[in-house]
Design an enzyme around this catalytic site. Structure first.
Site, short mmCIF file in Angstrom:
data_model
loop_
_atom_site.label_atom_id
_atom_site.label_comp_id
_atom_site.label_asym_id
_atom_site.label_seq_id
_atom_site.Cartn_x
_atom_site.Cartn_y
_atom_site.Cartn_z
N GLU A 1 3.37 9.45 13.02
CA GLU A 1 2.39 8.44 13.22
C GLU A 1 1.44 8.42 13.46
OE1 GLU A 1 3.58 5.08 12.76
OE2 GLU A 1 5.42 4.97 12.63
N TRP B 1 -2.46 -8.60 10.70
CA TRP B 1 -2.30 -9.24 9.16
C TRP B 1 -2.37 -8.44 8.11
CZ3 TRP B 1 -2.73 -4.94 6.22
CH2 TRP B 1 -2.12 -3.27 6.83
N HIS C 1 2.48 1.89 16.57
CA HIS C 1 3.82 2.54 16.04
C HIS C 1 4.26 4.07 17.24
CE1 HIS C 1 4.10 0.19 12.03
NE2 HIS C 1 4.15 -0.72 13.03
N ASP D 1 -2.15 0.40 13.56
CA ASP D 1 -0.63 -0.30 13.10
C ASP D 1 -0.06 1.25 13.03
OD1 ASP D 1 -1.09 -2.86 11.57
OD2 ASP D 1 0.21 -2.29 10.66
N GLU D 2 -0.87 2.27 12.65
CA GLU D 2 0.09 3.58 12.83
C GLU D 2 -0.38 4.13 14.31
OE1 GLU D 2 1.38 3.80 10.56
OE2 GLU D 2 0.40 3.82 8.70
N HIS E 1 1.09 -1.28 4.30
CA HIS E 1 0.46 -0.29 4.53
C HIS E 1 0.40 0.04 2.85
CE1 HIS E 1 1.22 0.54 8.65
NE2 HIS E 1 0.65 -0.39 8.61
N GLU F 1 3.09 5.86 1.57
CA GLU F 1 3.44 4.79 2.26
C GLU F 1 4.03 4.32 1.72
OE1 GLU F 1 2.82 3.28 4.98
OE2 GLU F 1 0.96 4.80 5.99
N GLU G 1 5.33 -1.88 8.34
CA GLU G 1 4.85 -0.61 7.41
C GLU G 1 4.58 -1.01 5.96
OE1 GLU G 1 4.08 2.50 7.98
OE2 GLU G 1 4.39 3.21 9.73
N THR H 1 -0.38 9.22 9.90
CA THR H 1 -1.19 8.46 9.48
C THR H 1 -2.20 8.19 10.53
OG1 THR H 1 0.89 7.43 9.88
CG2 THR H 1 0.96 8.62 8.35
#
Ligand SMILES: [Fe+2]
Ligand SMILES: [Fe+2]
Length: 333
Positions: free
Chosen positions: A170, A33, A206, A202-203, A120, A76, A117, A173
């Site tokens: 990670e 995305w 990660h 995503d976090e 974000h 971020e 990252e 967040t």
């Protein structure tokens, strides 16, 4: 062989699988995305209508919520700090080879992770701007301060400690973006909910990557990995938000207030902190790790008991309902 060299050797061993890690845990720019997918399309005739809708919904959310979202955004946006820190870790090298030419595998990992990252802060920043709820100039000043101040994450150049830090952060967040998503959804703010949810995704990816690195280090160097984990937990994880400040104020002056607001908004609490430690203990199955030195056994005992101990302390903390004046929320004049 010195400890230092064993760490480098372990990093070299793990580096052989870096392509697999990148394929498994990261996503190419064309496939993942992008901020635009969650924002009004500025090339569309409907743009202004969509912005109006965002501004309407944003009025419904309270100031605590926006303060937390600003703090999360700034955290971020301080990405240059994390990238430069990680590129300096032992075993991660952006100028390998005789003529100072090439990235090693780890540097490639860090760059690809950074690329992910970076989206974000990008999407959150644009959203804050469109919401009409915050003083962007003050937000921008805090961001610039945070990056130019820099901060010590307490890991030195040790890859073991750094990967504990990133495993923790990670997940932290993830928790906080995921809670923002829940609150936004409850208040009928679907677009913001979707956006926060996808960032949280995503976090989590990660988090899974960094915990995998630590899991593999445990296989190669269990005692030193255990001691590094204990070291990080003993010193408490340094949150980027600890260093927030308003324009014209001292470094870190905002943290206490910010932390109170994040807790009472239910976005990131002391209990979340304890849960993360619990989760890391479970993920790395530290109770089952064998071949430890006496010192590392002690470290393991400490870590096993830590969540319970911290839970009891956290229970006693009372969160005040004081109204603070955040410059981020003042009208831009
Ligand atoms: Fe992030
Ligand atoms: Fe992250």
């Amino acid at each position: 062989m010195s400890l230092h060299n064993i760490r480098l050797e372990v990093m070299l061993t793990l580096e052989k699988n870096i392509e697999t890690f990148v394929d498994k845990f990261l996503i190419a720019p064309e496939k993942i995305w992008q901020p635009t997918d969650f924002l009004p399309n500025s090339q569309s005739e409907d743009f202004l209508e969509e912005v109006k809708e965002i501004r309407g919904l944003s009025k419904e959310m309270n100031d605590d919520f926006w303060v937390v979202l600003v703090g999360d955004t700034i955290t971020e946006e301080a990405l240059p700090t994390y990238e430069s820190w990680l590129l300096d870790v032992q075993g991660i090298s952006q100028h390998q080879g005789e003529n100072g030419g090439q990235d090693n595998g780890w540097a490639k990992w860090i760059r690809s992770w950074t690329g992910e990252e970076n989206r974000h802060g990008d999407v959150l920043n644009k959203y804050l701007y469109l919401s009409g709820r915050v003083n962007m100039r003050e937000v921008e000043i805090t961001t610039q301060h945070l990056i130019s101040d820099g901060f010590d994450i307490g890991t030195a150049r040790d890859p073991y400690k750094n990967f504990v830090y990133t495993s923790f952060q990670e997940l932290a967040t993830y928790v906080s973006h995921n809670n923002v998503a829940k609150i936004a959804r409850k208040n009928g703010h679907k677009m913001l909910a979707k956006m926060s949810k996808i960032i949280a995704g995503d976090e989590m990816r990660h988090h899974l990557a960094y915990t995998e690195f630590v899991r593999q280090i445990f296989q190669h160097d269990p005692s030193e990995m255990m001691l590094a984990f204990q070291h990080m937990m003993k010193h408490k994880i340094v949150m980027p938000a600890m260093h927030l400040r308003h324009s014209g104020e001292d470094k870190g002056s905002l943290f206490d207030q910010f932390s109170v607001v994040a807790q009472r908004a239910g976005v990131y609490t002391g209990f979340d902190y304890v849960d993360i430690i619990k989760k890391l203990n479970a993920t790395w199955e530290i109770d089952k790790i064998t071949g430890l030195t006496a010192e590392a056994e002690k470290a393991r005992d400490y870590l096993m008991k830590l969540p319970e101990r911290m839970y009891r302390i956290t229970e006693r903390i009372v969160i005040p309902d004081t109204k603070y004046n955040f410059k981020w929320m003042n009208p831009l004049t």
